[in-house]
Design a protein around this motif. Structure first.
Motif, PDB file in Angstrom:
ATOM      1  N   MET A 108       0.843  -1.187   0.000  1.00  0.00           N
ATOM      2  CA  MET A 108       0.000   0.000   0.000  1.00  0.00           C
ATOM      3  C   MET A 108       0.889   1.251   0.000  1.00  0.00           C
ATOM      4  O   MET A 108       1.815   1.362   0.812  1.00  0.00           O
ATOM      5  N   THR A 109       0.589   2.152  -0.898  1.00  0.00           N
ATOM      6  CA  THR A 109       1.306   3.422  -0.941  1.00  0.00           C
ATOM      7  C   THR A 109       0.517   4.446  -0.139  1.00  0.00           C
ATOM      8  O   THR A 109      -0.592   4.838  -0.527  1.00  0.00           O
ATOM      9  N   LEU A 110       1.084   4.862   0.976  1.00  0.00           N
ATOM     10  CA  LEU A 110       0.446   5.824   1.867  1.00  0.00           C
ATOM     11  C   LEU A 110       1.155   7.168   1.757  1.00  0.00           C
ATOM     12  O   LEU A 110       2.236   7.273   1.167  1.00  0.00           O
ATOM     13  N   ARG A 111       0.571   8.190   2.340  1.00  0.00           N
ATOM     14  CA  ARG A 111       1.220   9.501   2.315  1.00  0.00           C
ATOM     15  C   ARG A 111       2.575   9.470   3.015  1.00  0.00           C
ATOM     16  O   ARG A 111       3.470  10.247   2.686  1.00  0.00           O
ATOM     17  N   SER A 112       2.722   8.556   3.980  1.00  0.00           N
ATOM     18  CA  SER A 112       3.965   8.476   4.749  1.00  0.00           C
ATOM     19  C   SER A 112       5.010   7.571   4.108  1.00  0.00           C
ATOM     20  O   SER A 112       6.168   7.598   4.494  1.00  0.00           O
ATOM     21  N   GLY A 113       4.609   6.735   3.157  1.00  0.00           N
ATOM     22  CA  GLY A 113       5.538   5.797   2.531  1.00  0.00           C
ATOM     23  C   GLY A 113       4.849   4.504   2.147  1.00  0.00           C
ATOM     24  O   GLY A 113       3.622   4.375   2.249  1.00  0.00           O
ATOM     25  N   GLU A 114       5.625   3.512   1.715  1.00  0.00           N
ATOM     26  CA  GLU A 114       5.085   2.215   1.301  1.00  0.00           C
ATOM     27  C   GLU A 114       5.046   1.252   2.474  1.00  0.00           C
ATOM     28  O   GLU A 114       6.000   1.164   3.253  1.00  0.00           O
TER      29      GLU A 114
END
Length: 533
Positions: A108-114
């Protein structure tokens, strides 16, 4: 013990260190099916059952109880509990055939990183998110997730950033709120309006922050062996575990032999899977995918926090599981007996159980008071059924109904035994008492409602306000201050550079996370604080 998912490989990870997994998968799957039929699931399964299933448990349990009473006027409670367990397990086994238990790896690619995740169960099921401990990975929830019905739950396990196969997001990106935002964003990406969270160790405090950030989305919370401030002695094994992350072992077999001999890593099979997922080939042998930097930053964050300030956020049904054994050999507890009792006193929505395990075995352990959890499951289903979609003059009907039922019983008993009236008179006495109980509850809730402030504000808005210390603040530690702000009184957690005794006047000079930073002031005020009402 219920079967934990067998090891699986992500795309492009069929390196030399993982070939043994391929050879073991068929035997693992066969053994898992056999093991599942022999052992009960952990208490979390009953606690997290969706509401319609919990209500079904209650209805069927009550119907079965009537039949048993007709056949045997004095059925043993243990027999009734065993029958309830058997019915729950039978339904669980029947549903297992409808949904694949295979976990699907997904980045999952999140705003904070993968973030590396594994998702299993039904896409239409209630989402349950497992939040691992300080240096742990997604394999931490193999045992718990194996027991959750895949037809009723969608299960998400993940490696927190900087652990396992997730990326390291760098300095300044860690801490409980940052991980909590990751959890909420993952729920968003899966389209879950509501979800359950299961935290173990550090994951407990992150789960509390999730509940604080998204109280209307978190349906149920499970906290595995953490709550407030742990005993200082637990730092010895925890820090040794962090130092281990930089160690290179001669071979996978050498490390596994060492770990298997340690009492904290029991039962061994789920820990073996966790370590097998974690170990990676390096020059000179094997080491760990997780490096020390990220867990150490999270530990430095923990040392500056007051976890007790998060407890009020647990307004939803909460299950706390306490490990009743010290971390071997004698490194103490993350939850002492006193802390456990305090948590249950101060968190009205909480139910607790203690299991014969230490902190490291608690999340891998199936042995608990399952019969007690079945009773709690039925009670929780009944309470859930009376949450109605309207209010009475701004007060929910649920507490009013509970107030009437409670006092109705008291009034009826008073009429029968104290007044000596018949059934009709006792019923009338119960109705009168119930009405009085409803009135008392209604009045109390109205007062509380009126005391609430209608204005919203942030902690930053309180900077410059003054108040009085209600619980002494040790130097660089935490106490509480009473501040009158936005038309209401607020008891806030606060810290200070110097010790401040209870009763002293203070001024808010800044905000640190979810806490106020205060300094003593000699300015007296009749209000005790600045008021923005």
């Amino acid at each position: 013990m219920p079967p934990a998912p067998c090891p699986r490989l992500g795309i492009g990870e069929r390196d030399q260190g993982h070939r043994s997994e391929h050879r073991q998968r068929r035997k693992c799957a066969e053994d898992a099916v056999a093991d599942h039929k022999r052992a009960p699931g952990p208490p979390v399964r009953a606690f997290l059952a969706p509401r319609h299933v919990r209500g079904d448990h209650a209805r069927k349990g009550a119907h079965q109880g009537k039949r048993d009473a007709g056949a045997d006027h004095q059925a043993e409670p243990d027999l009734l509990r065993r029958r309830a367990e058997q019915r729950a397990d039978l339904r669980h086994q029947q549903r297992q055939g409808a949904v694949s238990a295979v976990a699907v790896a997904r980045r999952m690619t999140l705003r904070s990183g993968e973030v590396a995740t594994e998702i299993s169960g039904s896409e239409s099921g209630q989402l349950a998110i497992g939040i691992p401990g300080l240096s742990a990975n997604l394999r931490s929830f193999d045992v718990v997730f194996a027991a959750l019905d895949g037809a009723l739950h969608r299960k998400l396990a993940f490696d927190p950033r900087g652990r396992g196969r997730s990326g390291d997001s760098g300095p300044g990106t860690y801490g409980w709120p940052s991980h909590a935002r990751d959890v909420i964003e993952m729920a968003d990406q899966l389209g879950a309006e509501t979800f359950d969270v299961i935290g173990w160790s550090m994951g407990v405090w992150i789960a509390m922050v999730v509940a604080q950030m998204a109280p209307h989305r978190v349906r149920r919370v499970v906290l595995i062996d953490a709550a407030g401030l742990p005993e200082e002695s637990i730092k010895v094994p925890v820090y040794a575990g962090l130092d281990r992350l930089a160690t290179v072992f001669p071979s996978r077999e050498a490390f596994m032999t060492l770990a298997k001999s340690l009492p904290q890593y029991q039962p061994w099979p789920p820990w073996e899977r966790l370590f097998d997922y974690e170990l990676v080939d390096v020059e000179g042998g094997v080491s760990f995918r997780t490096r020390k930097a990220a867990p150490w930053k999270d530990e430095q964050y923990r040392l500056k926090q007051d976890p007790y300030a998060l407890w009020p956020a647990l307004t939803m049904p909460t299950l706390i599981v306490r490990a009743a054994q010290q971390i071997p050999p004698n490194f103490g507890f993350l939850i002492t007996a006193d802390e456990y009792a305090r948590f249950l006193r101060e968190v009205p929505s909480a139910t607790g159980i203690e299991i014969q395990a230490n902190h490291y075995t608690a999340g891998m352990n199936d042995e608990a008071a399952k019969a007690t959890l079945i009773v709690d499951d039925i009670f929780g289903g009944l309470l859930g059924a009376i949450h109605l979609g309207f209010d009475v003059a701004g007060v929910s009907p649920t507490p009013l109904l509970l107030g009437f039922i409670s006092m109705f019983g008291v009034g009826g008993l008073f009429g029968l035994h104290s007044l000596g009236v018949g059934v009709g008179g006792a019923t009338l006495s119960g109705v009168v008492a119930g009405a009085l109980g409803t009135g008392v509850v209604f009045g109390a809730f109205k007062v509380l409602r009126q005391a609430e402030s209608s204005e919203t504000f942030s902690l930053q808005d309180m900077v410059g306000s003054t108040g009085r210390v209600s619980v002494a603040i040790p130097a660089n530690k935490f106490g509480t201050v009473m501040i009158s702000f936005a038309g209401a009184s607020h008891n806030m957690t606060a810290t200070a550079d110097d010790e401040i005794a209870a009763g002293k006047q203070v001024k808010v000079v800044s905000v640190a996370g979810t806490n106020l930073v205060v300094t003593p002031t000699s300015v007296a005020t009749n209000e005790g604080a600045r008021s923005d009402a």
